[in-house]
Design a protein around this motif. Structure first.
Motif, PDB file in Angstrom:
ATOM      1  N   ALA A 180      12.891 -35.755  78.066  1.00  0.00           N
ATOM      2  CA  ALA A 180      14.220 -35.386  78.579  1.00  0.00           C
ATOM      3  C   ALA A 180      14.443 -33.883  78.471  1.00  0.00           C
ATOM      4  N   VAL A 181      14.033 -33.288  77.339  1.00  0.00           N
ATOM      5  CA  VAL A 181      14.194 -31.845  77.167  1.00  0.00           C
ATOM      6  C   VAL A 181      13.309 -31.091  78.152  1.00  0.00           C
ATOM      7  N   ILE A 182      12.088 -31.558  78.358  1.00  0.00           N
ATOM      8  CA  ILE A 182      11.190 -30.917  79.328  1.00  0.00           C
ATOM      9  C   ILE A 182      11.795 -30.973  80.726  1.00  0.00           C
ATOM     10  N   ASN A 183      12.392 -32.112  81.083  1.00  0.00           N
ATOM     11  CA  ASN A 183      12.999 -32.258  82.403  1.00  0.00           C
ATOM     12  C   ASN A 183      14.167 -31.296  82.589  1.00  0.00           C
ATOM     13  N   LEU A 184      14.992 -31.118  81.566  1.00  0.00           N
ATOM     14  CA  LEU A 184      16.134 -30.212  81.680  1.00  0.00           C
ATOM     15  C   LEU A 184      15.686 -28.758  81.698  1.00  0.00           C
ATOM     16  N   ASN A 185      14.636 -28.449  80.955  1.00  0.00           N
ATOM     17  CA  ASN A 185      14.189 -27.057  80.854  1.00  0.00           C
ATOM     18  C   ASN A 185      13.634 -26.500  82.142  1.00  0.00           C
ATOM     19  N   GLN A 186      13.106 -27.362  83.000  1.00  0.00           N
ATOM     20  CA  GLN A 186      12.481 -26.844  84.219  1.00  0.00           C
ATOM     21  C   GLN A 186      13.492 -26.232  85.180  1.00  0.00           C
ATOM     22  N   PHE A 187      14.782 -26.478  84.947  1.00  0.00           N
ATOM     23  CA  PHE A 187      15.811 -25.915  85.827  1.00  0.00           C
ATOM     24  C   PHE A 187      16.540 -24.734  85.190  1.00  0.00           C
ATOM     25  N   LEU A 188      16.321 -24.498  83.903  1.00  0.00           N
ATOM     26  CA  LEU A 188      16.965 -23.375  83.225  1.00  0.00           C
ATOM     27  C   LEU A 188      16.121 -22.114  83.357  1.00  0.00           C
ATOM     28  N   PRO A 189      16.755 -20.946  83.312  1.00  0.00           N
ATOM     29  CA  PRO A 189      15.978 -19.695  83.269  1.00  0.00           C
ATOM     30  C   PRO A 189      15.108 -19.674  82.015  1.00  0.00           C
ATOM     31  N   PRO A 190      13.932 -19.061  82.072  1.00  0.00           N
ATOM     32  CA  PRO A 190      13.009 -19.071  80.914  1.00  0.00           C
ATOM     33  C   PRO A 190      13.629 -18.535  79.634  1.00  0.00           C
ATOM     34  N   ASP A 191      14.517 -17.538  79.735  1.00  0.00           N
ATOM     35  CA  ASP A 191      15.092 -16.941  78.525  1.00  0.00           C
ATOM     36  C   ASP A 191      16.101 -17.851  77.825  1.00  0.00           C
ATOM     37  N   HIS A 192      16.573 -18.871  78.511  1.00  0.00           N
ATOM     38  CA  HIS A 192      17.640 -19.704  77.939  1.00  0.00           C
ATOM     39  C   HIS A 192      17.230 -21.170  77.832  1.00  0.00           C
ATOM     40  N   ARG A 193      15.949 -21.443  77.818  1.00  0.00           N
ATOM     41  CA  ARG A 193      15.502 -22.821  77.717  1.00  0.00           C
ATOM     42  C   ARG A 193      15.728 -23.379  76.315  1.00  0.00           C
ATOM     43  N   ILE A 194      15.830 -24.693  76.263  1.00  0.00           N
ATOM     44  CA  ILE A 194      16.060 -25.393  75.000  1.00  0.00           C
ATOM     45  C   ILE A 194      14.755 -25.432  74.212  1.00  0.00           C
ATOM     46  N   ASP A 195      14.811 -25.005  72.971  1.00  0.00           N
ATOM     47  CA  ASP A 195      13.648 -25.079  72.091  1.00  0.00           C
ATOM     48  C   ASP A 195      13.596 -26.453  71.426  1.00  0.00           C
ATOM     49  N   TYR A 196      12.412 -26.984  71.307  1.00  0.00           N
ATOM     50  CA  TYR A 196      12.233 -28.297  70.687  1.00  0.00           C
ATOM     51  C   TYR A 196      11.193 -28.185  69.577  1.00  0.00           C
ATOM     52  N   ILE A 197      11.599 -28.555  68.362  1.00  0.00           N
ATOM     53  CA  ILE A 197      10.682 -28.588  67.226  1.00  0.00           C
ATOM     54  C   ILE A 197      10.663 -30.020  66.712  1.00  0.00           C
ATOM     55  N   GLY A 198       9.545 -30.697  66.872  1.00  0.00           N
ATOM     56  CA  GLY A 198       9.396 -32.048  66.362  1.00  0.00           C
ATOM     57  C   GLY A 198       8.538 -32.028  65.106  1.00  0.00           C
ATOM     58  N   TRP A 199       9.108 -32.494  64.006  1.00  0.00           N
ATOM     59  CA  TRP A 199       8.384 -32.418  62.727  1.00  0.00           C
ATOM     60  C   TRP A 199       8.676 -33.669  61.908  1.00  0.00           C
ATOM     61  N   ASP A 200       7.627 -34.395  61.563  1.00  0.00           N
ATOM     62  CA  ASP A 200       7.753 -35.633  60.808  1.00  0.00           C
ATOM     63  C   ASP A 200       7.951 -35.296  59.333  1.00  0.00           C
ATOM     64  N   MET A 201       9.201 -35.153  58.929  1.00  0.00           N
ATOM     65  CA  MET A 201       9.510 -34.727  57.566  1.00  0.00           C
ATOM     66  C   MET A 201       9.164 -35.813  56.545  1.00  0.00           C
ATOM     67  N   ALA A 202       9.399 -37.073  56.895  1.00  0.00           N
ATOM     68  CA  ALA A 202       9.106 -38.162  55.960  1.00  0.00           C
ATOM     69  C   ALA A 202       7.616 -38.257  55.676  1.00  0.00           C
ATOM     70  N   ARG A 203       6.779 -38.018  56.671  1.00  0.00           N
ATOM     71  CA  ARG A 203       5.331 -38.078  56.488  1.00  0.00           C
ATOM     72  C   ARG A 203       4.855 -36.972  55.554  1.00  0.00           C
ATOM     73  N   TYR A 204       5.391 -35.794  55.729  1.00  0.00           N
ATOM     74  CA  TYR A 204       4.994 -34.671  54.877  1.00  0.00           C
ATOM     75  C   TYR A 204       5.468 -34.885  53.441  1.00  0.00           C
ATOM     76  N   THR A 205       6.613 -35.562  53.282  1.00  0.00           N
ATOM     77  CA  THR A 205       7.129 -35.802  51.940  1.00  0.00           C
ATOM     78  C   THR A 205       6.187 -36.686  51.134  1.00  0.00           C
ATOM     79  N   LYS A 206       5.563 -37.669  51.784  1.00  0.00           N
ATOM     80  CA  LYS A 206       4.675 -38.588  51.091  1.00  0.00           C
ATOM     81  C   LYS A 206       3.344 -37.950  50.717  1.00  0.00           C
ATOM     82  N   SER A 207       2.974 -36.912  51.392  1.00  0.00           N
ATOM     83  CA  SER A 207       1.705 -36.255  51.083  1.00  0.00           C
ATOM     84  C   SER A 207       1.841 -35.429  49.811  1.00  0.00           C
ATOM     85  N   LYS A 208       0.903 -35.582  48.890  1.00  0.00           N
ATOM     86  CA  LYS A 208       0.950 -34.868  47.622  1.00  0.00           C
ATOM     87  C   LYS A 208       0.555 -33.402  47.765  1.00  0.00           C
TER      88      LYS A 208
END
Length: 810
Positions: A413-441
């Motif tokens: 959905a974010v990729i679809n919306l970004n293709q119509f926005l100017p490059p300087d104002h596109r939505i940044d997306y950071i996907g990070w599995d925080m729960a997975r990293y928490t379990k790692s020692k």
């Protein structure tokens, strides 16, 4: 019933040349009841009311709305009303007028199946002070039936609606202010005064209009004896942002009738303020959380977004830092930073018919063109500008698909919306599995969050109202050069916002927001000249004070949405939580499960009735008879849309032309329509900040003073031993601090914490990060095999020359 009494009132509070603006500080009301019916004076209550107040009629009518009764006039009026309403000359007792209640403001008017009720604030407590403007928490309210008993027509279901309405506990985390707009950020409130004079003065009255000088006879004008003209300034009054106002519907019908001084626009969420002492210099740190009143509800009953782009559990959190030694907005130093949390903006829900701790997630409707996400991000662009940065903390690898469903839908959905926005104002997306990293020692979760926070704050910048600080010149730091935002002649503006979410937007989200807030706090203190470099370390008095604020903030929001306090806290992710914390986490989990299963439905009905999403009427099904409240929150689903929004030009008109500055803060014709301007006397007592803040005519107890009672870093956290460094930025051992980090004074607990912290592994390198987890499965590894688990989110976020700012980080 009724008349209003106040010690000091005015139409507008504080001129733009001295401080913020608008609405005055009314100190008390007195509502009077009568045993006799009178002609109605408020149009809304025409059918069933017997309001007797000539005072209310005069202040509500358009012809004399500019007149404000002083204390003596109110007493004389009440005396005439009391005398005129006695059945016989000289008779006393039940006839005439009698006091019903003393109150501090009106929450609103509500009607069910009989007549109207008025909801009044009867008890308040000061929670914060910003620039001399007090912020109060509602401690108690009362609900009074307005029509006289002689004209009351009883209905059998009226009492049940009253009980449901009163299930919304107004004494629990509802806040208001007489003179400060809590629905807007500090940046908006202060930049409002910096708009071009020609724009806002266009709405000012002509010079022939009489200047409001109520109370002038009691004030002192130094120019009066010299024959010079009275000192006149302009006052501004702005409309609140109704998305964060919880009693907007309760005031809707009478906001243009009743005098605005009595109408309190309340917010729901959290407000806390603490004092940080830096070698005796007081710095106030304030945390304000505003819960959205749109698509509001409880955890499992409100998920995702509605058809208008409003998401569940949307909360705007603002941290304000200011030098408390100077109170004025113009002379003082103020800084703020805003971030947002909210449910994933998709059509999704969870089936609560099965008694499961984690009901399966399901996507309710297909949205191939991301129309709902477009509506949501359009709102964010208008209010915050660009860039919009999404930090998605949901799980990515699971044996059975659960949270992963949301990421797989949001990212395209974010990729679809970004293709119509100017490059300087596109939505940044950071996907990070925080729960997975928490379990790692081998992984340090907070180090990763700190890296993300550093780059987010550099992208968005922060607000500061002064441009004459040279801290970065006297004590240069390389990190200051890359700081973003918009630099103006009056200071620096935050442009854009970080939007953090997990599934519930509670535990993981609160820890991530704390780390971002901690990073922003370092830059704010550095910009204000309080520290020599924009970096704060754990185990210092300053960070412990800030962590306590954020934990109170997280517990409060979690209770409101999930029914229990936080389960996982910052100490949990630091791996220094004591063993006793695990039993508390289990109890909080059980409390949350019980609340979701047995009490959330009643709470949801109360919220729907309080927000007037549902309004009872004859011939309409009762609230408790509805099988679902879906159609109450999805109003457009009941009608055909004649004007469909564009799938490509999905933003509102005019938004892009002003980016990265938010459209709501731009001085244009549309935004100036929400502002009222009035000329007032500068020496009017009712707009005097000193009188409002210090209240020299009231008897107060020193020990009860807010500034004495608020949390103090020197008293609560600084070591009591002599000869230690008094700086709140010095790293201290757990047993050295004034307040135990563990919340207990037990020495064994502190020793255990030190051993636990000492045994924690050092922060790993990128190559040392393991991809093993308890939730992993072979099929997950095959699906995710195209992207290395060792990639860092920061490099993808800030890599130069990227054609798209949208990145999936694993």
């Amino acid at each position: 019933m009724t008349s209003l009494e106040a010690d000091a009132t005015s139409h507008y509070h504080t001129c733009p040349l001295k401080s913020c603006y608008s609405i005055s500080a009314a100190t008390s009301l007195e509502f009077i009841t009568s045993s006799t019916d009178f002609d109605p004076t408020i149009q809304m209550l025409l059918a069933e009311s017997g309001l007797i107040a000539e005072l209310t009629a005069s202040t509500c009518s358009g012809s004399s709305a500019d007149h404000v009764y002083n204390h003596q006039e109110v007493r004389e009026l009440l005396g005439r009303l009391d005398l005129g309403n006695r059945t016989k000359m000289g008779q006393k007792g039940s006839s005439g007028l009698s006091r019903a209640v003393s109150a501090f403001g009106i929450v609103g008017f509500v009607r069910f199946l009989e007549g109207y009720y008025i909801v009044l604030i009867t008890k308040r407590r000061k929670m914060a002070d910003i620039g001399g403007h007090s912020i109060y928490k509602i401690e108690d309210t009362t609900m009074i039936y307005i029509p006289n008993d002689s004209v009351r027509v009883s209905h059998p279901d009226e009492a049940r609606y009253v009980r449901i309405f009163q299930n919304v506990d107004l004494s629990s985390n509802f806040y208001f202010s007489y003179s400060y707009d809590l629905s807007h950020s500090l940046q908006y409130n202060l930049t409002l005064l910096q708009r071009p004079y020609e724009l806002w003065s266009a709405g000012a009255p002509s010079t022939e209009e009489e200047v409001h000088t109520q109370g002038k006879q009691d004030s002192f004008d130094i120019f009066e004896d010299e024959g010079l003209p009275t000192q006149v300034v302009y006052g501004l009054q702005n409309k609140p942002y109704y998305k964060y106002v919880w009693n907007g519907k309760l005031l809707e019908k009478i906001k243009d009738i009743v005098h605005p001084d009595w109408l309190m626009y309340i917010i729901h969420g959290f407000c806390g303020q603490s004092k940080l002492l830096i070698y005796g210099r007081p710095v106030h740190i304030t945390l304000i959380a505003r819960r959205s009143s749109k698509f509001a509800g409880t955890r499992f009953l409100k998920r995702g977004a509605n058809c208008e782009g409003d998401v569940a559990n949307e909360v705007e959190t603002e941290q304000i830092v200011h030098d408390a030694s100077v109170m004025s907005f113009t002379a003082g130093s103020y800084s703020s930073y805003v971030q947002v949390r909210g449910s994933v903006p998709l059509y999704w829900s969870q089936d609560i018919s099965t008694m499961m701790p984690k009901p399966p997630i399901r996507l309710d409707q297909a949205d191939p063109y991301a129309n709902i996400a477009a509506l949501h991000f359009d709102q964010m662009l208008q209010r915050f500008g660009s860039p919009i940065i999404i930090l998605n903390l949901v799980k990515k690898r699971e044996k059975r698909k659960h949270e992963k469903i949301l990421s797989e839908e949001l990212y395209p959905a974010v990729i679809n919306l970004n293709q119509f926005l100017p490059p300087d104002h596109r939505i940044d997306y950071i996907g990070w599995d925080m729960a997975r990293y928490t379990k790692s020692k081998l992984c340090n979760v907070l180090d990763r969050l700190s890296m993300i926070a550093e780059n987010v704050v550099k992208r968005t910048g922060f607000f500061i109202n002064r441009s004459d600080f040279y801290c970065h010149t006297l004590r240069p730091d390389d990190r200051w050069r890359d700081i973003g935002g918009f630099v103006a002649s009056t200071g620096r503006l935050q442009t854009g916002v970080l939007r953090t979410n997990c599934v519930d937007c509670l535990d993981r989200t609160n820890t991530a927001q704390f780390m971002v807030g901690k990073c922003a706090l370092a830059y704010q203190l550095y910009a204000l000249g309080m520290i020599d470099k924009p970096k704060l370390q754990f185990d210092t008095d300053c960070v412990r004070l800030f962590e306590e604020l954020y934990e109170d903030h997280g517990d409060t929001l979690s209770l409101q949405y999930g029914g229990s306090q936080l389960v996982h806290r910052v100490k949990t992710y630091r791996k220094i939580a004591p063993w006793t914390q695990h039993s508390k986490d289990i109890m909080q989990t059980l409390s949350r499960y019980y609340s979701n299963a047995f009490s959330d439905a009643d709470r949801q009905d109360a919220i729907n009735l309080f927000l007037q999403v549902y309004q009872p009427s004859e011939g309409k099904p009762h609230l408790w008879e509805l099988p679902t409240d879906f159609y109450l929150h999805q109003r457009s689903t009941m009608a055909l849309q004649h004007n469909r929004r564009s799938y490509t030009l999905w933003w509102s008109e005019g938004v892009l032309s002003y980016l990265p500055v938010p459209y709501d803060e731009v001085a244009c014709e549309d935004t100036m329509k929400t502002i009222k301007v009035k000329r007032i006397n500068q020496f009017d007592e009712s707009v005097d900040i000193y009188t409002e803040f210090f209240k020299p005519y009231e008897l107060t107890s020193f020990d009860d003073t807010f500034c004495i009672a608020m949390t103090n870093s020197a008293r609560e956290f600084m070591p009591k031993s002599v000869g230690v460094d008094p700086s709140p930025f010095t790293v201290r051992k757990p047993e050295e601090t004034g307040k135990s980090v563990l919340g207990k004074s037990s020495k064994e607990e502190t020793v255990l914490q030190r051993k636990t912290a000492a045994s924690a592994p050092p922060p790993p390198s990128e190559e040392a990060i393991s991809s093993t987890s308890e939730d992993d499965s072979e099929e997950d590894r095959d699906d995710e095999g195209s992207v290395s688990q060792r990639s860092t989110p920061i490099k993808l976020l800030t890599e130069p020359g990227e054609s798209s700012r949208t990145q999936e980080v694993r």
